[in-house]
Design a protein around this motif. Structure first.
Motif, mmCIF file in Angstrom:
data_model
loop_
_atom_site.group_PDB
_atom_site.id
_atom_site.type_symbol
_atom_site.label_atom_id
_atom_site.label_comp_id
_atom_site.label_asym_id
_atom_site.label_seq_id
_atom_site.Cartn_x
_atom_site.Cartn_y
_atom_site.Cartn_z
ATOM 1 N N PHE A 138 6.553 2.172 6.286
ATOM 2 C CA PHE A 138 6.157 2.328 4.881
ATOM 3 C C PHE A 138 5.977 0.940 4.279
ATOM 4 C CE2 PHE A 138 7.645 3.378 0.378
ATOM 5 C CZ PHE A 138 6.440 3.937 0.007
ATOM 6 N N ASP A 139 4.746 0.524 4.097
ATOM 7 C CA ASP A 139 4.439 -0.835 3.645
ATOM 8 C C ASP A 139 3.310 -0.792 2.612
ATOM 9 O OD1 ASP A 139 3.962 -3.522 3.284
ATOM 10 O OD2 ASP A 139 3.023 -3.817 5.250
ATOM 11 N N PRO A 140 3.639 -0.631 1.340
ATOM 12 C CA PRO A 140 2.588 -0.567 0.304
ATOM 13 C C PRO A 140 1.727 -1.816 0.223
ATOM 14 C CG PRO A 140 4.669 0.271 -0.544
ATOM 15 C CD PRO A 140 4.971 -0.352 0.779
ATOM 16 N N ASP A 141 2.233 -2.963 0.698
ATOM 17 C CA ASP A 141 1.444 -4.187 0.623
ATOM 18 C C ASP A 141 0.195 -4.137 1.495
ATOM 19 O OD1 ASP A 141 2.748 -5.721 -1.280
ATOM 20 O OD2 ASP A 141 4.245 -6.441 0.146
ATOM 21 N N ARG A 142 0.107 -3.188 2.408
ATOM 22 C CA ARG A 142 -1.108 -3.097 3.223
ATOM 23 C C ARG A 142 -2.316 -2.697 2.361
ATOM 24 N NH1 ARG A 142 0.070 -0.752 7.857
ATOM 25 N NH2 ARG A 142 2.208 -0.046 7.547
ATOM 26 N N PHE A 143 -2.053 -2.214 1.117
ATOM 27 C CA PHE A 143 -3.153 -1.872 0.211
ATOM 28 C C PHE A 143 -3.399 -2.957 -0.841
ATOM 29 C CE2 PHE A 143 -2.224 2.257 2.049
ATOM 30 C CZ PHE A 143 -3.508 2.710 2.309
ATOM 31 N N ALA A 144 -2.757 -4.114 -0.681
ATOM 32 C CA ALA A 144 -3.101 -5.255 -1.530
ATOM 33 C C ALA A 144 -4.537 -5.669 -1.216
ATOM 34 C CB ALA A 144 -2.140 -6.408 -1.269
ATOM 35 N N PRO A 145 -5.287 -6.160 -2.216
ATOM 36 C CA PRO A 145 -6.704 -6.465 -1.995
ATOM 37 C C PRO A 145 -6.966 -7.363 -0.798
ATOM 38 C CG PRO A 145 -6.172 -6.593 -4.320
ATOM 39 C CD PRO A 145 -4.879 -6.391 -3.605
ATOM 40 N N GLU A 146 -6.124 -8.373 -0.608
ATOM 41 C CA GLU A 146 -6.387 -9.312 0.476
ATOM 42 C C GLU A 146 -6.189 -8.684 1.856
ATOM 43 O OE1 GLU A 146 -2.134 -9.961 -1.009
ATOM 44 O OE2 GLU A 146 -4.130 -9.608 -1.869
ATOM 45 N N ARG A 147 -5.362 -7.639 1.949
ATOM 46 C CA ARG A 147 -5.161 -6.982 3.239
ATOM 47 C C ARG A 147 -6.087 -5.786 3.428
ATOM 48 N NH1 ARG A 147 1.134 -6.063 4.380
ATOM 49 N NH2 ARG A 147 0.202 -5.006 6.192
ATOM 50 N N SER A 148 -6.684 -5.308 2.365
ATOM 51 C CA SER A 148 -7.596 -4.166 2.461
ATOM 52 C C SER A 148 -9.009 -4.593 2.815
ATOM 53 C CB SER A 148 -7.623 -3.399 1.131
ATOM 54 O OG SER A 148 -6.355 -2.864 0.825
#
Length: 400
Positions: free
Chosen positions: A316-326
Protein backbone atom coordinates in the motif's frame (compact mmCIF):
# COMPACT_ATOMS: atom_id res chain seq x y z
CA UNK A 1 -6.43 -10.83 -20.02
CA UNK A 2 -4.07 -8.64 -17.98
CA UNK A 3 -1.41 -6.90 -20.08
CA UNK A 4 -2.10 -3.15 -20.51
CA UNK A 5 -1.24 -3.16 -24.22
CA UNK A 6 -3.76 -5.94 -24.85
CA UNK A 7 -6.41 -4.22 -22.76
CA UNK A 8 -6.04 -1.10 -24.87
CA UNK A 9 -6.95 -3.12 -27.95
CA UNK A 10 -10.03 -4.69 -26.37
CA UNK A 11 -11.37 -1.72 -24.43
CA UNK A 12 -10.54 1.12 -26.79
CA UNK A 13 -9.05 0.41 -30.20
CA UNK A 14 -11.39 -2.45 -31.13
CA UNK A 15 -14.17 -1.93 -28.60
CA UNK A 16 -16.82 -2.53 -31.26
CA UNK A 17 -15.43 -6.07 -31.72
CA UNK A 18 -15.32 -6.92 -28.00
CA UNK A 19 -18.73 -6.07 -26.56
CA UNK A 20 -20.55 -6.27 -23.23
CA UNK A 21 -22.55 -9.33 -24.13
CA UNK A 22 -22.63 -13.03 -23.48
CA UNK A 23 -23.55 -15.38 -20.70
CA UNK A 24 -21.79 -13.39 -17.96
CA UNK A 25 -23.70 -10.18 -18.76
CA UNK A 26 -27.17 -11.59 -19.36
CA UNK A 27 -27.90 -12.30 -15.66
CA UNK A 28 -27.75 -8.51 -15.17
CA UNK A 29 -30.31 -7.69 -17.87
CA UNK A 30 -33.34 -7.46 -15.60
CA UNK A 31 -31.45 -5.16 -13.23
CA UNK A 32 -29.44 -2.92 -15.58
CA UNK A 33 -31.62 -3.17 -18.71
CA UNK A 34 -30.47 -1.12 -21.68
CA UNK A 35 -29.10 1.94 -19.92
CA UNK A 36 -25.60 3.37 -19.92
CA UNK A 37 -24.25 0.52 -17.78
CA UNK A 38 -26.09 -2.45 -19.21
CA UNK A 39 -26.87 -1.42 -22.76
CA UNK A 40 -25.02 -1.72 -26.03
CA UNK A 41 -25.29 -0.14 -29.46
CA UNK A 42 -27.71 2.73 -30.05
CA UNK A 43 -29.49 2.54 -26.66
CA UNK A 44 -26.15 2.85 -24.86
CA UNK A 45 -25.03 5.72 -27.12
CA UNK A 46 -28.20 7.70 -26.40
CA UNK A 47 -27.86 7.14 -22.64
CA UNK A 48 -24.21 8.17 -22.71
CA UNK A 49 -25.01 11.35 -24.66
CA UNK A 50 -27.70 12.37 -22.16
CA UNK A 51 -25.69 11.55 -19.03
CA UNK A 52 -22.23 12.73 -19.98
CA UNK A 53 -23.00 16.46 -19.53
CA UNK A 54 -24.25 15.71 -15.99
CA UNK A 55 -20.84 14.29 -15.09
CA UNK A 56 -18.58 16.92 -16.62
CA UNK A 57 -16.02 18.48 -14.29
CA UNK A 58 -17.89 21.80 -14.50
CA UNK A 59 -21.22 20.30 -13.52
CA UNK A 60 -19.73 18.18 -10.73
CA UNK A 61 -18.07 21.31 -9.32
CA UNK A 62 -21.51 22.94 -9.24
CA UNK A 63 -22.80 19.94 -7.28
CA UNK A 64 -19.87 19.76 -4.86
CA UNK A 65 -21.40 22.12 -2.32
CA UNK A 66 -24.52 19.97 -2.11
CA UNK A 67 -22.32 16.86 -1.94
CA UNK A 68 -20.34 18.28 0.97
CA UNK A 69 -23.45 19.37 2.89
CA UNK A 70 -25.06 15.94 2.52
CA UNK A 71 -21.86 14.13 3.52
CA UNK A 72 -21.32 16.34 6.58
CA UNK A 73 -24.89 15.74 7.72
CA UNK A 74 -24.46 11.97 7.30
CA UNK A 75 -21.15 12.02 9.21
CA UNK A 76 -22.87 13.96 12.02
CA UNK A 77 -24.81 10.78 12.75
CA UNK A 78 -21.57 9.08 13.85
CA UNK A 79 -21.16 11.43 16.78
CA UNK A 80 -23.35 9.67 19.40
CA UNK A 81 -21.35 6.45 18.98
CA UNK A 82 -18.05 8.36 18.99
CA UNK A 83 -18.92 10.26 22.18
CA UNK A 84 -20.04 7.06 23.91
CA UNK A 85 -16.96 5.12 22.78
CA UNK A 86 -19.25 2.64 21.08
CA UNK A 87 -17.73 0.75 18.10
CA UNK A 88 -19.24 1.16 14.66
CA UNK A 89 -19.13 -1.17 11.66
CA UNK A 90 -16.91 0.59 9.11
CA UNK A 91 -18.43 -0.93 5.96
CA UNK A 92 -22.01 -0.46 7.12
CA UNK A 93 -21.41 3.20 8.02
CA UNK A 94 -19.70 3.89 4.70
CA UNK A 95 -22.67 2.35 2.88
CA UNK A 96 -25.07 4.54 4.88
CA UNK A 97 -23.13 7.76 4.21
CA UNK A 98 -22.71 6.96 0.51
CA UNK A 99 -26.35 6.01 0.08
CA UNK A 100 -27.59 9.26 1.66
CA UNK A 101 -25.22 11.21 -0.58
CA UNK A 102 -26.02 9.41 -3.84
CA UNK A 103 -29.78 9.67 -3.30
CA UNK A 104 -29.59 13.46 -3.10
CA UNK A 105 -27.25 13.84 -6.07
CA UNK A 106 -29.28 11.45 -8.21
CA UNK A 107 -32.79 12.53 -7.26
CA UNK A 108 -32.46 15.98 -5.71
CA UNK A 109 -35.48 16.52 -3.49
CA UNK A 110 -37.86 14.55 -5.67
CA UNK A 111 -37.60 11.35 -3.66
CA UNK A 112 -39.34 10.95 -0.30
CA UNK A 113 -38.03 9.27 2.84
CA UNK A 114 -40.55 6.43 2.45
CA UNK A 115 -39.27 5.72 -1.06
CA UNK A 116 -35.65 5.76 0.13
CA UNK A 117 -36.61 3.36 2.90
CA UNK A 118 -37.83 0.87 0.28
CA UNK A 119 -35.02 1.44 -2.20
CA UNK A 120 -32.04 0.95 0.12
CA UNK A 121 -32.80 -2.59 1.39
CA UNK A 122 -34.01 -3.62 -2.07
CA UNK A 123 -30.66 -2.72 -3.61
CA UNK A 124 -28.81 -4.43 -0.76
CA UNK A 125 -30.72 -7.65 -1.43
CA UNK A 126 -30.11 -7.46 -5.16
CA UNK A 127 -26.38 -6.72 -4.82
CA UNK A 128 -25.98 -9.60 -2.35
CA UNK A 129 -27.54 -11.94 -4.92
CA UNK A 130 -25.58 -10.72 -7.93
CA UNK A 131 -22.41 -12.66 -7.13
CA UNK A 132 -24.27 -15.96 -7.45
CA UNK A 133 -26.00 -14.93 -10.66
CA UNK A 134 -22.82 -13.72 -12.35
CA UNK A 135 -20.40 -16.36 -11.10
CA UNK A 136 -22.90 -19.19 -11.71
CA UNK A 137 -24.51 -18.06 -14.98
CA UNK A 138 -25.39 -21.61 -16.03
CA UNK A 139 -27.51 -22.31 -12.94
CA UNK A 140 -31.30 -22.38 -13.49
CA UNK A 141 -33.12 -19.37 -12.06
CA UNK A 142 -35.14 -21.51 -9.61
CA UNK A 143 -31.95 -22.95 -8.08
CA UNK A 144 -29.94 -19.73 -7.82
CA UNK A 145 -29.09 -18.92 -4.18
CA UNK A 146 -31.03 -15.90 -2.86
CA UNK A 147 -33.15 -15.96 -5.99
CA UNK A 148 -36.34 -15.09 -4.12
CA UNK A 149 -34.82 -12.05 -2.39
CA UNK A 150 -33.36 -10.94 -5.73
CA UNK A 151 -36.79 -11.01 -7.42
CA UNK A 152 -38.41 -9.23 -4.48
CA UNK A 153 -35.69 -6.58 -4.61
CA UNK A 154 -36.18 -6.01 -8.35
CA UNK A 155 -39.96 -5.61 -7.82
CA UNK A 156 -39.43 -3.03 -5.07
CA UNK A 157 -36.88 -1.11 -7.18
CA UNK A 158 -39.26 -1.06 -10.14
CA UNK A 159 -42.16 0.14 -8.00
CA UNK A 160 -40.16 3.09 -6.68
CA UNK A 161 -38.45 3.99 -9.94
CA UNK A 162 -41.48 3.77 -12.21
CA UNK A 163 -43.53 5.66 -9.64
CA UNK A 164 -41.02 8.53 -9.67
CA UNK A 165 -40.87 8.55 -13.47
CA UNK A 166 -44.65 8.67 -13.79
CA UNK A 167 -44.82 11.54 -11.33
CA UNK A 168 -42.11 13.74 -12.82
CA UNK A 169 -41.48 12.74 -16.45
CA UNK A 170 -43.71 15.45 -17.99
CA UNK A 171 -42.65 18.23 -15.62
CA UNK A 172 -39.23 17.44 -14.15
CA UNK A 173 -38.54 21.05 -13.21
CA UNK A 174 -35.06 22.48 -12.81
CA UNK A 175 -32.06 20.85 -11.22
CA UNK A 176 -28.64 19.35 -11.90
CA UNK A 177 -29.54 15.91 -10.62
CA UNK A 178 -29.44 12.84 -12.84
CA UNK A 179 -33.15 12.06 -12.55
CA UNK A 180 -34.09 15.51 -13.85
CA UNK A 181 -31.69 15.19 -16.81
CA UNK A 182 -33.17 11.81 -17.75
CA UNK A 183 -36.76 13.05 -17.46
CA UNK A 184 -35.99 16.07 -19.63
CA UNK A 185 -34.54 13.80 -22.31
CA UNK A 186 -37.54 11.47 -22.03
CA UNK A 187 -40.07 14.29 -22.44
CA UNK A 188 -38.28 16.05 -25.31
CA UNK A 189 -40.35 16.11 -28.48
CA UNK A 190 -39.51 13.24 -30.79
CA UNK A 191 -37.08 11.63 -28.35
CA UNK A 192 -38.57 8.16 -28.73
CA UNK A 193 -37.41 7.38 -25.19
CA UNK A 194 -39.53 5.43 -22.71
CA UNK A 195 -40.16 5.16 -18.99
CA UNK A 196 -38.17 1.90 -19.11
CA UNK A 197 -35.16 3.78 -20.51
CA UNK A 198 -35.27 6.26 -17.61
CA UNK A 199 -35.66 3.41 -15.12
CA UNK A 200 -32.73 1.43 -16.58
CA UNK A 201 -30.37 4.38 -16.42
CA UNK A 202 -31.43 5.34 -12.91
CA UNK A 203 -31.00 1.79 -11.62
CA UNK A 204 -27.64 1.23 -13.30
CA UNK A 205 -26.15 4.52 -12.17
CA UNK A 206 -27.56 4.23 -8.66
CA UNK A 207 -26.22 0.68 -8.23
CA UNK A 208 -22.78 1.66 -9.51
CA UNK A 209 -22.71 4.93 -7.57
CA UNK A 210 -23.50 3.35 -4.22
CA UNK A 211 -21.69 0.02 -4.51
CA UNK A 212 -18.44 1.39 -5.97
CA UNK A 213 -17.91 4.16 -3.44
CA UNK A 214 -19.11 2.24 -0.38
CA UNK A 215 -17.01 -0.83 -1.19
CA UNK A 216 -13.89 1.20 -1.95
CA UNK A 217 -14.22 3.19 1.27
CA UNK A 218 -14.78 0.02 3.30
CA UNK A 219 -11.12 -0.79 2.47
CA UNK A 220 -9.80 2.61 3.54
CA UNK A 221 -10.12 1.91 7.27
CA UNK A 222 -8.36 -1.50 7.49
CA UNK A 223 -5.57 -0.15 5.27
CA UNK A 224 -5.07 2.86 7.55
CA UNK A 225 -5.08 0.60 10.60
CA UNK A 226 -2.37 -1.59 9.08
CA UNK A 227 -0.25 1.31 7.74
CA UNK A 228 0.18 3.92 10.49
CA UNK A 229 2.78 5.85 8.48
CA UNK A 230 0.22 6.46 5.69
CA UNK A 231 -2.45 7.27 8.26
CA UNK A 232 -0.19 9.86 9.94
CA UNK A 233 0.43 11.68 6.63
CA UNK A 234 -3.26 11.58 5.77
CA UNK A 235 -4.28 12.95 9.19
CA UNK A 236 -1.66 15.72 8.94
CA UNK A 237 -2.96 16.85 5.54
CA UNK A 238 -6.62 16.80 6.58
CA UNK A 239 -5.87 18.63 9.86
CA UNK A 240 -3.89 21.26 7.94
CA UNK A 241 -6.36 21.74 5.09
CA UNK A 242 -9.73 21.27 6.82
CA UNK A 243 -8.86 22.00 10.45
CA UNK A 244 -11.94 22.49 12.59
CA UNK A 245 -14.17 23.44 9.66
CA UNK A 246 -16.83 21.32 8.06
CA UNK A 247 -15.32 19.96 4.87
CA UNK A 248 -16.35 21.81 1.72
CA UNK A 249 -15.49 22.34 -1.96
CA UNK A 250 -12.81 24.86 -1.05
CA UNK A 251 -10.74 22.13 0.63
CA UNK A 252 -10.48 19.74 -2.32
CA UNK A 253 -7.52 21.41 -4.02
CA UNK A 254 -5.45 20.93 -0.87
CA UNK A 255 -6.33 17.27 -0.37
CA UNK A 256 -3.70 15.94 -2.77
CA UNK A 257 -2.43 13.10 -0.59
CA UNK A 258 -6.01 12.18 0.26
CA UNK A 259 -6.68 11.71 -3.46
CA UNK A 260 -3.56 9.55 -3.81
CA UNK A 261 -4.72 7.38 -0.91
CA UNK A 262 -8.11 6.87 -2.59
CA UNK A 263 -6.41 6.00 -5.89
CA UNK A 264 -4.15 3.47 -4.19
CA UNK A 265 -7.10 1.87 -2.40
CA UNK A 266 -8.71 1.32 -5.80
CA UNK A 267 -5.49 -0.06 -7.23
CA UNK A 268 -5.21 -2.70 -4.54
CA UNK A 269 -8.93 -3.48 -4.41
CA UNK A 270 -10.74 -2.38 -7.59
CA UNK A 271 -14.44 -2.79 -6.89
CA UNK A 272 -15.27 -4.30 -10.28
CA UNK A 273 -12.42 -6.78 -10.09
CA UNK A 274 -13.39 -8.72 -13.22
CA UNK A 275 -15.63 -8.18 -16.21
CA UNK A 276 -15.95 -10.02 -19.51
CA UNK A 277 -16.10 -9.00 -23.13
CA UNK A 278 -17.43 -11.16 -25.97
CA UNK A 279 -15.94 -11.19 -29.48
CA UNK A 280 -18.65 -10.46 -32.04
CA UNK A 281 -16.27 -11.24 -34.90
CA UNK A 282 -13.05 -13.24 -35.19
CA UNK A 283 -9.71 -11.48 -34.94
CA UNK A 284 -6.32 -11.55 -33.24
CA UNK A 285 -4.81 -9.90 -30.20
CA UNK A 286 -1.01 -9.69 -30.30
CA UNK A 287 -0.93 -12.66 -32.66
CA UNK A 288 -3.32 -14.81 -30.62
CA UNK A 289 -6.47 -15.77 -32.53
CA UNK A 290 -9.84 -14.94 -30.98
CA UNK A 291 -12.92 -16.62 -32.42
CA UNK A 292 -16.34 -15.07 -32.78
CA UNK A 293 -18.44 -15.84 -29.69
CA UNK A 294 -15.48 -16.34 -27.36
CA UNK A 295 -15.46 -14.49 -24.04
CA UNK A 296 -12.42 -12.63 -22.73
CA UNK A 297 -12.16 -12.13 -18.98
CA UNK A 298 -10.63 -8.80 -18.00
CA UNK A 299 -9.44 -8.27 -14.43
CA UNK A 300 -8.32 -4.87 -13.14
CA UNK A 301 -7.32 -6.66 -9.93
CA UNK A 302 -4.75 -8.83 -11.73
CA UNK A 303 -3.46 -6.00 -13.91
CA UNK A 304 -3.07 -3.74 -10.87
CA UNK A 305 -0.87 -6.41 -9.26
CA UNK A 306 1.49 -7.12 -12.18
CA UNK A 307 5.06 -6.89 -10.90
CA UNK A 308 6.47 -5.82 -14.26
CA UNK A 309 4.07 -2.85 -14.30
CA UNK A 310 4.02 -1.90 -10.61
CA UNK A 311 6.95 -1.77 -8.22
CA UNK A 312 6.12 -3.75 -5.05
CA UNK A 313 2.57 -4.28 -6.35
CA UNK A 314 1.17 -5.81 -3.15
CA UNK A 315 2.24 -2.92 -0.92
CA UNK A 316 0.00 0.00 0.00
CA UNK A 317 1.93 3.01 -1.29
CA UNK A 318 -0.14 6.11 -2.17
CA UNK A 319 3.01 7.92 -3.33
CA UNK A 320 2.98 5.82 -6.50
CA UNK A 321 0.21 8.21 -7.66
CA UNK A 322 2.31 11.33 -7.11
CA UNK A 323 2.68 13.18 -10.45
CA UNK A 324 6.37 12.46 -10.79
CA UNK A 325 5.84 8.70 -10.38
CA UNK A 326 2.71 8.53 -12.53
CA UNK A 327 4.33 10.08 -15.59
CA UNK A 328 4.75 7.61 -18.44
CA UNK A 329 2.57 4.89 -16.93
CA UNK A 330 0.52 2.99 -19.50
CA UNK A 331 -3.08 4.19 -19.71
CA UNK A 332 -4.35 0.68 -19.01
CA UNK A 333 -1.98 -0.16 -16.17
CA UNK A 334 -4.65 1.35 -13.89
CA UNK A 335 -8.29 1.20 -14.91
CA UNK A 336 -10.63 0.77 -11.91
CA UNK A 337 -13.44 2.42 -13.89
CA UNK A 338 -12.96 0.45 -17.10
CA UNK A 339 -11.75 2.13 -20.26
CA UNK A 340 -12.53 3.24 -23.77
CA UNK A 341 -16.06 4.28 -24.75
CA UNK A 342 -17.54 2.33 -21.82
CA UNK A 343 -15.43 3.93 -19.13
CA UNK A 344 -17.67 4.84 -16.21
CA UNK A 345 -19.03 8.36 -16.66
CA UNK A 346 -19.12 8.86 -12.87
CA UNK A 347 -15.43 8.40 -12.09
CA UNK A 348 -14.88 12.14 -11.43
CA UNK A 349 -17.86 12.19 -9.07
CA UNK A 350 -16.47 9.15 -7.25
CA UNK A 351 -13.12 10.79 -6.51
CA UNK A 352 -14.70 13.98 -5.19
CA UNK A 353 -17.21 12.06 -3.07
CA UNK A 354 -14.58 9.70 -1.65
CA UNK A 355 -12.21 12.54 -0.76
CA UNK A 356 -14.98 14.54 0.92
CA UNK A 357 -16.16 11.53 2.95
CA UNK A 358 -12.64 10.62 4.09
CA UNK A 359 -11.87 14.23 5.00
CA UNK A 360 -15.20 14.76 6.78
CA UNK A 361 -14.70 11.69 8.96
CA UNK A 362 -10.98 12.14 9.65
CA UNK A 363 -11.21 15.86 10.39
CA UNK A 364 -13.36 14.86 13.38
CA UNK A 365 -12.27 11.37 14.43
CA UNK A 366 -9.39 8.91 14.54
CA UNK A 367 -10.32 5.26 13.92
CA UNK A 368 -9.18 2.59 16.37
CA UNK A 369 -9.83 -1.05 15.40
CA UNK A 370 -11.78 -3.29 17.73
CA UNK A 371 -10.97 -6.93 17.04
CA UNK A 372 -9.42 -8.38 13.89
CA UNK A 373 -8.54 -6.10 10.98
CA UNK A 374 -9.50 -7.66 7.62
CA UNK A 375 -6.59 -8.19 5.25
CA UNK A 376 -8.09 -10.25 2.42
CA UNK A 377 -11.02 -9.72 0.06
CA UNK A 378 -14.05 -11.97 -0.10
CA UNK A 379 -14.58 -12.87 -3.73
CA UNK A 380 -17.95 -11.90 -5.11
CA UNK A 381 -19.40 -9.54 -7.68
CA UNK A 382 -17.30 -6.85 -5.98
CA UNK A 383 -14.22 -7.07 -3.75
CA UNK A 384 -15.36 -6.48 -0.19
CA UNK A 385 -13.26 -7.11 2.95
CA UNK A 386 -13.45 -10.68 4.20
CA UNK A 387 -15.27 -9.50 7.34
CA UNK A 388 -16.61 -6.29 8.80
CA UNK A 389 -14.18 -4.01 10.61
CA UNK A 390 -15.44 -2.78 13.97
CA UNK A 391 -13.77 0.45 15.03
CA UNK A 392 -14.06 3.18 17.61
CA UNK A 393 -14.05 6.78 16.46
CA UNK A 394 -12.02 8.93 18.83
CA UNK A 395 -12.93 12.64 18.59
CA UNK A 396 -10.04 14.86 17.49
CA UNK A 397 -9.25 17.66 19.91
CA UNK A 398 -12.84 18.08 20.97
CA UNK A 399 -14.05 18.45 17.39
CA UNK A 400 -17.35 16.81 16.37
Amino acid sequence: MTRPEHLQIVLREESDTYTRDGIFWRPLDDLMGTGVLGGTGESWAVSRKVLQPVFTSRNIRALTGRLADTINAAVDELDPAAQAGRPVAAGREMARIVNQTVVRIFFGHKIRSAEIARLTPAFEAVIASLAFRVLLPFMPEALTPRGRSYRAGIRAIDDVMFGLVEKYRDDPGEGLDIFTALCRARSAEGSGLTDQWVRDNLVGMYAAGTETTATALSWLWPLLCRHPEVAARLYEEIDRVVGGDRVGPEHLSGLTYTKQVVQEVLRLYPVGWQFPRMAVRSGTIAGTPVKEGQSLLISPYLTHHLDYVWERPDEFDPDRFAPERSAGRHRYAYFPFGGGPHQCVGNHLFHIEAQLIAASVLSRYRPEPVGAVPSRPAMGRTLRPEHELEMRLVPVGGRT
